[in-house]
Design a protein around this motif. Structure first.
Motif, PDB file in Angstrom:
ATOM      1  N   SER A 608      33.736 -55.251 -38.430  1.00  0.00           N
ATOM      2  CA  SER A 608      32.524 -56.072 -38.351  1.00  0.00           C
ATOM      3  C   SER A 608      31.920 -56.214 -39.734  1.00  0.00           C
ATOM      4  N   PHE A 609      31.154 -57.295 -39.919  1.00  0.00           N
ATOM      5  CA  PHE A 609      30.611 -57.636 -41.231  1.00  0.00           C
ATOM      6  C   PHE A 609      29.165 -58.085 -41.079  1.00  0.00           C
ATOM      7  N   ALA A 610      28.285 -57.494 -41.897  1.00  0.00           N
ATOM      8  CA  ALA A 610      26.876 -57.878 -41.911  1.00  0.00           C
ATOM      9  C   ALA A 610      26.396 -57.908 -43.360  1.00  0.00           C
ATOM     10  N   ASN A 611      25.822 -59.033 -43.767  1.00  0.00           N
ATOM     11  CA  ASN A 611      25.291 -59.188 -45.122  1.00  0.00           C
ATOM     12  C   ASN A 611      26.352 -58.888 -46.186  1.00  0.00           C
ATOM     13  N   VAL A 612      27.539 -59.416 -45.964  1.00  0.00           N
ATOM     14  CA  VAL A 612      28.597 -59.332 -46.962  1.00  0.00           C
ATOM     15  C   VAL A 612      28.622 -60.666 -47.704  1.00  0.00           C
ATOM     16  N   ASP A 613      28.159 -60.659 -48.939  1.00  0.00           N
ATOM     17  CA  ASP A 613      28.043 -61.881 -49.731  1.00  0.00           C
ATOM     18  C   ASP A 613      29.209 -61.965 -50.709  1.00  0.00           C
ATOM     19  N   ALA A 614      29.765 -63.166 -50.860  1.00  0.00           N
ATOM     20  CA  ALA A 614      30.919 -63.338 -51.739  1.00  0.00           C
ATOM     21  C   ALA A 614      30.799 -64.632 -52.524  1.00  0.00           C
ATOM     22  N   ARG A 615      31.293 -64.604 -53.744  1.00  0.00           N
ATOM     23  CA  ARG A 615      31.359 -65.815 -54.564  1.00  0.00           C
ATOM     24  C   ARG A 615      32.610 -65.728 -55.438  1.00  0.00           C
ATOM     25  N   ASN A 616      33.009 -66.884 -55.953  1.00  0.00           N
ATOM     26  CA  ASN A 616      34.197 -66.965 -56.807  1.00  0.00           C
ATOM     27  C   ASN A 616      35.426 -66.403 -56.108  1.00  0.00           C
ATOM     28  N   VAL A 617      35.640 -66.877 -54.882  1.00  0.00           N
ATOM     29  CA  VAL A 617      36.763 -66.438 -54.060  1.00  0.00           C
ATOM     30  C   VAL A 617      37.933 -67.377 -54.305  1.00  0.00           C
ATOM     31  N   GLY A 618      39.115 -66.796 -54.594  1.00  0.00           N
ATOM     32  CA  GLY A 618      40.241 -67.597 -55.051  1.00  0.00           C
ATOM     33  C   GLY A 618      41.075 -68.236 -53.963  1.00  0.00           C
ATOM     34  N   TRP A 649      32.574 -67.471 -47.000  1.00  0.00           N
ATOM     35  CA  TRP A 649      33.891 -66.849 -46.878  1.00  0.00           C
ATOM     36  C   TRP A 649      34.243 -66.535 -45.429  1.00  0.00           C
ATOM     37  N   LEU A 650      33.237 -66.240 -44.602  1.00  0.00           N
ATOM     38  CA  LEU A 650      33.476 -65.906 -43.197  1.00  0.00           C
ATOM     39  C   LEU A 650      33.028 -67.077 -42.337  1.00  0.00           C
ATOM     40  N   ALA A 651      33.794 -68.156 -42.422  1.00  0.00           N
ATOM     41  CA  ALA A 651      33.441 -69.384 -41.704  1.00  0.00           C
ATOM     42  C   ALA A 651      33.671 -69.213 -40.206  1.00  0.00           C
TER      43      ALA A 651
END
Length: 676
Positions: A608-618, A649-651
């Motif tokens: 599970s994922f909560a408040n996982v922020d991501a940028r510059n994903v390849g 990232w988690l569409a």
């Protein structure tokens, strides 16, 4: 940890990509592309980093240390900057920040002191001898244009080759021709015609470091110039970084069992082991501490410790230095050598208690890896004990604790240039802590807990820094109960491992209770696994011997500039239908830069994922292969979105278990990390 290389893993696939750069000779190792360098006319300003990062990016994480780090590539130089390169078996690949400066004779690199300092540490590499065994070369140290000292660099403790457990011979053939190797995508002994393998095969462990007291305190703004002098026998000298430090005066303990009174020789000409034994025996009878004044003390065997306090004058001043000694016959534990080390009694004999070691350095003489050898700086079972302010180098493992034992505290210690692990809690170590300890250049896991046969329990690794392990992981947990890994900084793992690792493997007892990764930062992790031919995660969990079913909580971590994935959950191909990874929770995590995905799922299970922020994903945010059955119902790995997962990232279309499997996705290198 001590290990054998696993047999072929993962699925067969395409040949290795360009990420696997193989050296065909010593010259190739320094042929990485150059980047622009600062010339002598440039204005020199100190650039202070932590693990080659802006310190603001890692504030509150990693070890509090007394030195300031400066990368050579940020300093003035007439040499050549090599890198960046994250390939195994290359000099820049093993450098801090994946860049360094190559000097030929007559060239220099010059650092500007960011703060007052009277001691420096130089991390460097020079060539091996053509037949192995190392060479020596001078390095001139000047301050503000005035020659101060000439250091003698050595490669006698670096340059390993070939397959595990490695060799010092650059011309050796395959140590294990019956093992799978990436270079030919084959098992050589089962291949006709036999493949041609370049020599030296898999050169590694290139770097070493030396410390130097400058004789006086220099001010911020003073210039430290390191020059490979003209006429040096070394064709090149690579400088990775300079640490500068204001070393405190020697610590003095007047009311103590002073080892000099028992015949210890501070010049290092005579062996002082027996004198230490006498001082320890006297201190135990009189309830005094043992004090070791400044000096170099020759010790070529284990010093047995139990119910004793041993204090040095400080790890820059009190140094125990020993030779590795071949035993006339193997010891009962299989050792064929002994060497300098402080050892508690075996756990089977009751172990040792109330041992307190502080303020000294241990310098061993280990140049090869023999896993049966007890040639560690600190060993045995030490319950209710403390280890503080030591400096350990050139041993097999810095600290290897064999339990059952409880309540050991390792703090403010530096462990560098090891053949194997820096520290391992092995077998039934409980209620123990490693904190504010700095690790660089290990030949295996930096910090590890291995619950072999008997589970470790209630242990913590907190606020430690691990840089550039040349094999395996920065921090690795193999089974155990109620484990915490918190506020650590891990950077630049090279191969067969990554930054943070939880492994149900090596015969470890199962994970139980909780396993918490809290507030850690990794940099330039998510490495390329040369056996599997896939990229790992900066944090990765591996179900090999059994399922991982404990409560695994990852909270507040930051994964910066990952070469491949930020997160990986994986099971080995032969057991993918037997074992799974479930009940993993990620919360308040930041991912800044991945070469591929945020999450690579290569096992059955759930997270599970909560408040996982991501940028510059390849690549696609989730590379979900599950256990590779590709069923109409989707992947065998299920994701739960608990909200607040920013960056796209988690569409929704990825949930709960959409198959998005790309076995070996292309890499899109991310930009450097920055403030969020």
């Amino acid at each position: 940890m001590f290990r054998s290389i696993l047999p072929p893993r993962g699925r067969p696939g395409r040949p290795a990509t360009a990420a696997v750069a193989l050296a065909t000779g010593l010259a190739v190792l320094v042929a990485a592309p150059a980047v622009a360098v600062a010339g002598p006319s440039d204005t020199a300003r100190p650039v202070v980093t932590r693990a080659a990062l802006d310190p603001a990016l890692v504030a509150g994480r990693g070890a509090d240390v007394d030195f300031l780090e400066q990368e050579a590539e940020n300093a003035r130089t007439t040499g050549e900057v090599i890198g960046p390169d994250r390939s195994a078996y290359t000099l820049p690949g093993e450098a801090s920040g994946r860049r360094a400066v190559r000097l030929t004779p007559g060239e220099y690199v010059e650092f500007v002191l960011p703060s007052a300092a009277n001691g420096i540490t130089v991390r460097y590499s020079i060539p091996d001898a053509p037949t192995g065994g190392g060479t020596t070369a001078p390095l001139r140290v000047a301050v503000n244009g005035t020659h101060l000292r000439t250091m003698t660099l050595t490669s006698q403790y670096s340059w390993l080759y070939n397959q595990y457990p490695f060799t010092n011979d650059p011309q050796a053939g395959l140590l294990h021709p019956d093992w799978w190797i990436t270079e030919c995508q084959c098992v050589p002994s089962a291949t006709t015609p036999s493949p041609s393998i370049d020599k030296p095969f898999r050169p590694t462990h290139f770097y070493d470091e030396q410390r130097l007291l400058l004789g006086r305190t220099y001010r911020a703004g003073d210039r430290i110039r390191l020059t490979a002098p003209a006429g040096s026998a070394a064709a090149w000298t690579v400088i990775d970084l300079l640490d500068s430090e204001l070393v405190a005066p020697p610590h003095v303990r007047l009311l103590a069992a002073n080892v000099l009174a028992f015949g210890a020789d501070p010049t290092g000409r005579r062996d002082s082991a027996d004198a230490l034994d006498r001082a320890i025996a006297f201190a135990r009878r009189t309830h005094l501490k043992v004090y070791v004044p400044p000096g170099i003390y020759q010790v070529n065997r284990h010093i047995s410790v139990d119910d004793v306090t041993i204090e040095g004058a400080g790890n820059w001043y009190t140094i125990f230095k020993g030779r590795e000694v071949a035993l006339p016959t193997p010891a009962p534990d299989g050792s064929v050598h002994t060497g300098v080390g402080f050892y508690g009694r075996d756990a089977a004999d009751g172990g040792s208690r109330n041992v307190h070691l502080s303020g000294f350095a241990i310098e061993g003489d280990v140049r090869e890896r023999i896993d049966t050898d007890q040639v560690n700086a600190i060993g045995g079972a030490l319950s209710d004990s403390t280890i503080d302010g030591l400096h350990l180098r050139h041993t097999k493992a810095g600290l290897w604790f064999d339990g059952p034992m409880r309540n050991v505290r390792v703090t403010n210690t530096i462990v560098v240039d090891q053949i194997a692990d820096a520290l391992n809690f092995h077998t039934g170590v409980t209620d123990s802590l490693v904190a504010h300890t700095f690790v660089r250049n290990t030949g295996d896991d930096g910090l590890a807990m291995w619950s072999e046969k008997t589970a470790n329990a209630r242990n913590t690794f907190d606020h430690n820094t691990v840089q550039s392990p040349t094999l395996a992981n920065g921090i690795a947990i193999y089974g155990g109960t109620d484990t915490t890994v918190s506020h650590n900084l891990v950077a630049d793992p090279v191969r067969e491992g990554s930054g943070l690792h939880a492994g149900a493997r090596f015969g470890a007892e199962p994970f139980a209770g909780y396993l918490r990764f809290t507030g850690n930062t990794t940099a330039r992790a998510g490495t390329y696994d040369l056996n599997w031919n896939i990229g790992l995660g900066a944090i990765w969990m591996f179900a090999l011997d059994r399922s991982i079913e404990a409560s695994v909580e990852v909270t507040g971590d930051a994964y910066l500039d990952s070469t491949y994935n930020a997160i990986m959950l994986v099971s080995d191909w032969p057991v993918k239908d037997l074992y799974s990874i479930t009940n993993v929770r990620f919360r308040d995590v930041r991912v800044d830069g991945t070469g591929t995905s945020v999450l690579s799922a290569r096992a059955a299970g759930s997270a599970s994922f909560a408040n996982v922020d991501a940028r510059n994903v390849g690549a696609v945010g989730v590379n979900n292969c599950g256990s590779f059955h590709f069923t109409p119902a989707g992947s065998e790995f299920t994701l739960t979105d608990l909200g607040g997962n920013d960056g796209g990232w988690l569409a929704p279309w990825l949930l709960p278990n959409t198959l998005t499997c790309d076995d070996r996705p292309p890499v899109a290198p991310p930009p450097p990390p920055a403030q969020w």
